[in-house]
Scaffold this active site. Structure first.
Site, short mmCIF file in Angstrom:
data_model
loop_
_atom_site.label_atom_id
_atom_site.label_comp_id
_atom_site.label_asym_id
_atom_site.label_seq_id
_atom_site.Cartn_x
_atom_site.Cartn_y
_atom_site.Cartn_z
N HIS A 327 -48.35 -7.57 -47.45
CA HIS A 327 -48.49 -7.33 -46.01
C HIS A 327 -49.87 -7.69 -45.47
O HIS A 327 -50.06 -7.82 -44.27
CB HIS A 327 -48.21 -5.84 -45.74
CG HIS A 327 -47.78 -5.52 -44.35
ND1 HIS A 327 -48.12 -6.29 -43.25
CD2 HIS A 327 -47.03 -4.51 -43.85
CE1 HIS A 327 -47.60 -5.75 -42.16
NE2 HIS A 327 -46.93 -4.69 -42.49
N LYS A 410 -27.63 -2.08 -23.19
CA LYS A 410 -28.13 -2.84 -22.04
C LYS A 410 -27.26 -2.62 -20.81
O LYS A 410 -27.76 -2.56 -19.68
CB LYS A 410 -28.20 -4.33 -22.39
CG LYS A 410 -29.41 -4.63 -23.28
CD LYS A 410 -29.80 -6.09 -23.22
CE LYS A 410 -31.31 -6.21 -23.26
NZ LYS A 410 -31.75 -7.59 -23.32
N LEU A 414 -30.39 0.85 -20.83
CA LEU A 414 -31.29 1.53 -21.77
C LEU A 414 -31.88 0.46 -22.70
O LEU A 414 -31.14 -0.33 -23.29
CB LEU A 414 -30.51 2.54 -22.62
CG LEU A 414 -29.76 3.64 -21.85
CD1 LEU A 414 -28.92 4.48 -22.82
CD2 LEU A 414 -30.74 4.53 -21.09
N HIS A 415 -33.20 0.45 -22.82
CA HIS A 415 -33.83 -0.55 -23.69
C HIS A 415 -33.41 -0.29 -25.14
O HIS A 415 -33.58 0.82 -25.64
CB HIS A 415 -35.35 -0.48 -23.56
CG HIS A 415 -36.04 -1.64 -24.22
ND1 HIS A 415 -35.99 -1.85 -25.57
CD2 HIS A 415 -36.75 -2.67 -23.70
CE1 HIS A 415 -36.67 -2.95 -25.87
NE2 HIS A 415 -37.14 -3.47 -24.74
N PRO A 416 -32.84 -1.31 -25.83
CA PRO A 416 -32.28 -1.07 -27.17
C PRO A 416 -33.29 -0.54 -28.20
O PRO A 416 -32.96 0.29 -29.03
CB PRO A 416 -31.71 -2.42 -27.60
CG PRO A 416 -32.05 -3.40 -26.54
CD PRO A 416 -32.59 -2.68 -25.36
N ASP A 417 -34.54 -1.03 -28.13
CA ASP A 417 -35.54 -0.54 -29.09
C ASP A 417 -35.88 0.92 -28.82
O ASP A 417 -35.96 1.74 -29.73
CB ASP A 417 -36.82 -1.39 -29.02
CG ASP A 417 -37.89 -0.83 -29.94
OD1 ASP A 417 -37.62 -0.69 -31.14
OD2 ASP A 417 -38.99 -0.49 -29.45
N TYR A 439 -45.24 6.37 -35.84
CA TYR A 439 -45.95 5.10 -35.62
C TYR A 439 -44.89 4.03 -35.40
O TYR A 439 -44.07 3.80 -36.27
CB TYR A 439 -46.75 4.81 -36.90
CG TYR A 439 -47.43 3.46 -37.03
CD1 TYR A 439 -48.81 3.40 -37.18
CD2 TYR A 439 -46.73 2.26 -37.08
CE1 TYR A 439 -49.46 2.18 -37.34
CE2 TYR A 439 -47.37 1.04 -37.24
CZ TYR A 439 -48.74 1.01 -37.37
OH TYR A 439 -49.38 -0.20 -37.54
N THR A 452 -51.43 -5.97 -34.53
CA THR A 452 -50.60 -4.84 -34.09
C THR A 452 -51.41 -3.73 -33.42
O THR A 452 -52.62 -3.65 -33.58
CB THR A 452 -49.86 -4.20 -35.30
OG1 THR A 452 -50.84 -3.74 -36.25
CG2 THR A 452 -48.92 -5.18 -35.95
#
Length: 612
Positions: A327, A410, A414-417, A439, A452
């Protein structure tokens, strides 16, 4: 992808790098205000008042001085955070990184042309590798389309770290070596390293100036496979990469001191395009359950993956694939991008190679035979033992929720995330009876070398909504209103964090300035509420949206009593991966997923019934 490539004929992958804006330093007042808001769910009135006072003193005292110093630092750098983040989040960390830091993920080809089938490993592997090599060539020619939001280009620098990149262990701090060059920059390594049964081989992907073809790759893989399956296993040098970092650094120094040729061979692995792993296992996998294959990708045989490599492409005996990646040099969306490209190519070609079967007379793979002694073999055994012990403690479940997906959320506006994040909050609240500090990754690639920022999903609004869902006296309308307030709050936070208005990286910068100046740690960072709300890497829920393609991934929890939670979203399903440590009696990854799936239904029901 093809259309995008055509469109981007004029654009080069890295052409906007010089014109991207610098990473901004947020205002101290705003950051502290947001921080105070984020600790509220974890404090009683008295604790909150105490933290409020600590923040006030910080703002009017040492905090202001540190902030000025940070602004000074930012003047001289296009990204004031970049070097710090790489060191603090990755290179200074001493715990074994292969299990605790790396991410892994299964390939989705099983859902179309490549369902699990014994005897297909090498042939499919040769096609898969060939598509990877084509992507490598696109990147070298700078023909990978620039990522954009609307017309705004995003930072593409992390793509330079996908191939020919490797972490190298150090006694107190590791380093990242990247050997990749674009065509205009000059020569770049073009060999692939193959790990099989504790042995290491390399072969070149370019012959007579052009890529080798799938039939030619197949010949190389078959040679290696037959050799390894008819002769004794190798020592498994790769297992050393799974060790605690300082121990691995010392073991590496010793290995190099035994024979200078060992260094040459280590550098061959480090500089290789990627590591291709030939595994003997045949994991169970279905489109609805990726648990076993994902477990084997993250916790499988340490002698056939190089834990420090930015890209291990892993193949199983039943023709199933996945990857395991360090990572440190990049974030997951890089591997998501190439994985999606390959998925599309396999679909387009119906999983087959449709070109010439002709095989040129190319050199056979070369085996890298390390000089080892008893001490090295002991180090390898010790590395394997600690790795397998920790690996067996990790619980990993990956399930698909198939009742509905992005289309329905949608339609409900509603925002999917945010939908998944709030379902997770409710699931955790129901399972553990309290809010879970969380987080969620926001990307900051609008800025030069941006990576990020932290979105703290456990907001006051989310907790109020969770409480109303558990309160039998709360009306449907009240629950719906509270849910929509939680949605609005989360959506705003995600936008703020992506545009440089988050506060976690800012606070990290202030604490690092204090450290560099030799000043005492400010009280803000030793206040119990700082870590209780997730600060200092103490988030109980470590989460990330992988995207809207078929690509899935997984990561270990950030803390022992926490969960790792990765998910992707499609039109008609949500696929979620959850990890927890078995040795923690309070956490259970499978139960959390169960609760999340319940929450999905409850949230849609709430939208359906509340406005009837």
């Amino acid at each position: 992808m093809e259309n995008q490539l055509a469109k981007s004929a004029e654009e080069r992958t890295f052409q906007y790098q010089d014109s991207l804006p610098s990473l901004p330093v947020p205002s101290l007042e705003e950051s502290l205000k947001r921080y105070l808001e984020s600790v509220k769910p974890f404090a009683n009135e008295e604790e909150y008042k105490k933290t409020e006072e600590i923040v006030r003193k910080f703002k009017n005292g040492i905090g202001g001085e540190l902030h000025q110093k940070l602004l000074e630092r930012a003047k001289g750098k296009r990204n004031w955070l970049e070097e710090w983040w790489l060191n603090v989040a990755y290179l200074d960390v001493r715990m074994p990184s292969q299990l605790n830091v790396n991410f892994a993920g299964p390939a989705p080809y099983i859902e179309h042309y490549w369902p699990p089938k014994e005897g297909t490993q090498l042939e499919r592997g040769s096609i898969n590798l060939w598509h990877n090599l084509n992507y490598w060539q696109l990147l070298r020619k700078e023909k990978v389309p620039v990522h954009k939001v609307g017309n705004t280009p995003l930072d593409m620098s992390q793509f330079r770290m996908l191939f020919s990149t490797c972490k190298v262990p150090g006694i107190t701090r590791d380093s990242v070596m990247s050997y990749f060059r674009t065509e205009s920059e000059g020569h770049t390594p073009s060999h692939i390293a193959v790990l099989c049964r504790g042995r290491v081989f390399v072969f070149d992907a370019i012959q007579e100036g052009c890529l080798i073809t799938p039939p030619e790759i197949l010949r190389q893989l078959t040679y290696i496979h037959q050799k390894c399956h008819s002769e004794p296993d190798g020592p498994g040098i790769a297992a050393l990469t799974s060790e605690e970092r300082t121990r691995w650094a010392k073991a590496r120094e010793y290995l190099v001191s035994l024979d200078p040729e060992n260094l040459t061979m280590l550098e061959k692995i480090q500089s290789s395009l990627l590591v291709y792993s030939i595994e003997d296992g045949s994991p169970h996998v279905t489109p609805e359950d990726y648990s076993q294959v994902t477990t084997m990708l993250l916790t499988g045989d340490p002698t056939v993956r190089w834990g420090d490599k930015s890209y291990n492409l892993i193949s199983f005996a039943n023709g199933v694939f996945g990857c395991n990646c360090d990572h440190a040099p990049y974030d997951a969306m890089i591997i998501v991008n190439i994985s999606h490209y390959i998925d599309e190519k396999i679909l387009e070609n119906e999983g087959r190679w449709k070109g010439s079967e002709n095989v040129r007379d190319i050199p056979l793979p070369e085996e890298l035979i390390f000089t080892v002694d008893e001490k090295v073999l002991d180090d390898i055994n010790q590395a394997k033992a600690q790795y397998l012990k920790q690996a067996s403690d990790l619980q990993i479940f990956v399930y698909a929720f198939t009742s509905f997906g992005k289309k329905l959320t949608k339609k409900m506006r509603l925002h999917p995330d945010t939908f998944v994040q709030l379902a997770l909050q409710l699931a955790y609240y129901r399972l553990h009876g309290c809010p879970g500090c969380c987080y969620e990754t926001a990307m900051t690639r609008y800025f030069y070398h941006g990576r990020t920022e932290t979105v703290r999903s456990c907001t006051v609004e989310a907790v109020r909504w969770c409480q109303s869902m558990q309160n039998p006296y709360a009306s449907l309308l009240e629950r719906q209103q509270k849910m929509l307030q939680a949605f609005a709050k989360h959506n705003k936070m995600m936008k703020d964090c992506s545009t440089g208005k988050g506060f976690d990286r800012h606070l990290l910068g202030l604490s690092l300035i204090a450290k560099e100046e030799g000043l005492p740690i400010p009280e803000l960072f030793t206040d119990p509420l700082f870590s209780k709300s997730g600060g200092g890497g103490n988030f109980v829920l470590s989460t990330s949206l992988i995207g809207y393609f078929r690509i899935q991934g997984v990561v270990a929890p950030m803390v022992h009593n926490g969960y790792g939670f990765f998910y992707h979203i499609r039109d008609n399903r949500f696929v979620v991966a959850c990890t927890a440590w078995k040795s923690c009696p309070e956490t259970d990854a499978e139960k959390l997923i169960e609760q999340i799936f319940h929450a999905f239904h409850d949230m849609i029901q709430l939208m359906n019934t509340a406005h009837l």
